[in-house]
Motif scaffolding. Structure first.
Motif, short mmCIF file in Angstrom:
data_model
loop_
_atom_site.label_atom_id
_atom_site.label_comp_id
_atom_site.label_asym_id
_atom_site.label_seq_id
_atom_site.Cartn_x
_atom_site.Cartn_y
_atom_site.Cartn_z
N UNK A 41 38.50 48.80 57.11
CA UNK A 41 38.74 47.80 56.07
C UNK A 41 37.64 47.81 55.00
N UNK A 42 36.61 48.63 55.21
CA UNK A 42 35.53 48.65 54.23
C UNK A 42 36.00 49.37 52.96
N UNK A 43 35.58 48.85 51.83
CA UNK A 43 35.89 49.50 50.55
C UNK A 43 34.64 49.42 49.70
N UNK A 44 34.24 50.54 49.15
CA UNK A 44 32.96 50.66 48.45
C UNK A 44 33.20 50.88 46.96
N UNK A 45 32.61 50.03 46.13
CA UNK A 45 32.67 50.21 44.69
C UNK A 45 31.36 50.76 44.17
N UNK A 46 31.43 51.57 43.13
CA UNK A 46 30.20 52.10 42.53
C UNK A 46 30.38 52.13 41.02
N UNK A 47 29.38 51.60 40.31
CA UNK A 47 29.40 51.55 38.85
C UNK A 47 28.48 52.64 38.34
N UNK A 48 29.05 53.58 37.56
CA UNK A 48 28.31 54.73 37.07
C UNK A 48 28.09 54.65 35.56
N UNK A 51 36.12 44.29 42.54
CA UNK A 51 36.43 43.14 43.39
C UNK A 51 37.95 42.99 43.54
N UNK A 52 38.66 43.10 42.41
CA UNK A 52 40.11 42.94 42.44
C UNK A 52 40.79 44.04 43.25
N UNK A 53 40.12 45.21 43.34
CA UNK A 53 40.67 46.32 44.13
C UNK A 53 40.24 46.25 45.59
N UNK A 54 39.55 45.17 45.97
CA UNK A 54 39.25 44.93 47.37
C UNK A 54 37.92 45.43 47.87
N UNK A 55 36.99 45.73 46.98
CA UNK A 55 35.69 46.24 47.44
C UNK A 55 34.89 45.15 48.15
N UNK A 56 34.29 45.53 49.28
CA UNK A 56 33.44 44.61 50.05
C UNK A 56 31.98 44.74 49.65
N UNK A 57 31.59 45.95 49.21
CA UNK A 57 30.23 46.19 48.77
C UNK A 57 30.28 47.01 47.49
N UNK A 58 29.45 46.63 46.51
CA UNK A 58 29.45 47.27 45.20
C UNK A 58 28.04 47.72 44.85
N UNK A 59 27.90 49.00 44.53
CA UNK A 59 26.62 49.55 44.10
C UNK A 59 26.61 49.66 42.58
#
Length: 400
Positions: free
Chosen positions: A63-70, A124-132
């Motif tokens: 269920x983990x989803x990871x976001x990253x801002x580049x 967040x809207x795409x379900x990320x639990x942690x965002x870098x």
């Protein structure tokens, strides 16, 4: 700001150490700055972080989803964004996450707060639990979003802000590797003129500290050499970085280093028949006839531990500040055309840094204005290194 280091498991440290030995399989990512072999990290690895604030419950791995801002597109270079994305890929391999568990937002300007907020909101809207959030300028917006979404984990690279709960800061002792690269530069210059393309001026401690560590390394082996710094005033500016490199090379610098995102200092040095020192990833692939070595990050060492701590419920909100001992930063193998004795000097200094004998910013240091910083028998503390270096070492000259 108090910084405490997330403790990596033995398995993760093994992975990181494989990275910096330069060994690898042909099926793995093609750079030093990656992790080799996801089978080195067992599923369900525990105790990735100190759990001083109690079990957070954890999130099942599927269920983990990871976001990253580049800041830019990782496919377009060998620099900062490219290396962070290698770290994300290494984390994905280590933890056996699927592609749809990684959400990337690319080409997000860190000087545009609205764009940053929109990118984070999309994660967040795409379900990320942690965002870098990987770049300095994302910091304040990320801090605001963390307050708005207390159940989501936010981790910001470089900067200094954190809330000790769901928003932390991560960076590393890159100055250690910068010092070693300075030794390489100092032993391979013939003109005693060494260039340095810098993203920011002396008001930014991250950039300035790197320049000073580089200059200190040079001075340890060559007290006649000077470092000429050209500032672009941007974390990512291809045209500005190219122009800065051209200015320094036209001045007669025969070694050029960088704290910028593109590989222009490398490729232009090769065109001019002089030497270069890469940054972020192994840039010998961009300039094989010029690159003496590269100062590199192994971001996957941190990304793996951070995501695993969320899965395990051991995230405690502490900041991360690793170095060569944690295999977060390092120096690539030296080019075979380095001057005789270079490798021996680097290995000697590396051993002293790893043992704690050399803290890089040790004792009384003379600045280029004739003032001094530091105290005899002491080394600068982390707070000063990360946020208080606004001076240049005595051999540094800024080129206007």
């Amino acid at each position: 700001m108090k910084k405490r280091m997330i403790k990596l498991t033995g398995a993760l440290l093994l992975v990181a150490s494989l990275v910096f030995s330069g060994c690898g399989k042909s099926t793995q990512l093609d750079d030093y700055a990656t992790n080799e072999g996801s089978d080195n990290v067992e599923e369900g690895t525990e105790a990735v972080a100190d759990n001083t604030s109690g079990d957070t419950g954890g999130i099942p791995k599927d269920e983990i989803k990871v976001g990253v801002i580049h800041l830019s597109d990782p496919a377009e270079g060998s620099g900062y964004t490219y290396t962070h994305d290698l770290g994300i890929q290494g984390m994905q391999q280590n933890l056996n996450l699927s592609d749809d568990q990684i959400v990337r937002k690319i080409n997000i300007s860190d000087t545009d707060a609205d764009a940053t907020k929109a990118a984070i909101q999309e994660c967040i809207d795409e379900g990320c639990n942690i965002i870098f959030a990987t770049s300095w300028g994302y910091m304040e917006t990320t801090a605001e979003m963390a307050e708005e979404y207390p159940d989501i984990y936010f981790s910001h690279g470089t900067g200094y802000m954190s809330n000790g709960k769901n928003f932390n800061n991560y960076f590393g002792r890159i100055y250690q590797a910068r010092y070693l690269s300075g030794i390489v530069a100092g032993m391979n210059t013939k003109s005693d003129k060494i260039g340095y393309v810098a993203a920011m001026d002396s008001t930014n401690s991250e950039v300035t500290g790197g320049i000073d560590a580089f200059a200190l390394g040079i001075y340890s082996v060559n007290q006649d050499a000077k470092v000429y710094v050209k500032v672009t005033n941007s974390w990512f500016d291809p045209d500005g970085e190219k122009a800065a490199a051209e200015t320094l090379l036209n001045m007669g610098c025969d070694v050029i280093a960088q704290h910028c995102d593109t590989e222009y200092p490398q490729t232009l040095a090769q065109e001019k028949g002089v030497y270069s020192i890469g940054y972020n990833s192994d840039m010998s692939k961009n300039a094989p006839e010029a690159c003496l070595c590269s100062v590199i990050w192994n971001w996957s060492a941190y990304y793996t531990s951070a995501v695993q701590s969320v899965i395990d419920g051991t995230w405690d909100g502490s900041n991360y500040y690793g170095g060569m001992n944690e295999n977060l930063v390092g120096l690539t193998s030296l080019a075979d055309f380095c001057a005789d004795g270079t490798e021996e000097k680097v290995e000697e200094a590396k051993a002293a840094i790893l043992s704690g004998e050399n803290g890089v910013f040790d004792g009384v240091i003379e600045t280029n204005t004739g003032e001094t910083v530091g105290k005899e028998g002491k080394t600068l503390d982390d707070a000063t290194i990360t946020g208080g270096i606004d001076w240049y070492f005595k051999t540094v000259e800024v080129v206007e």
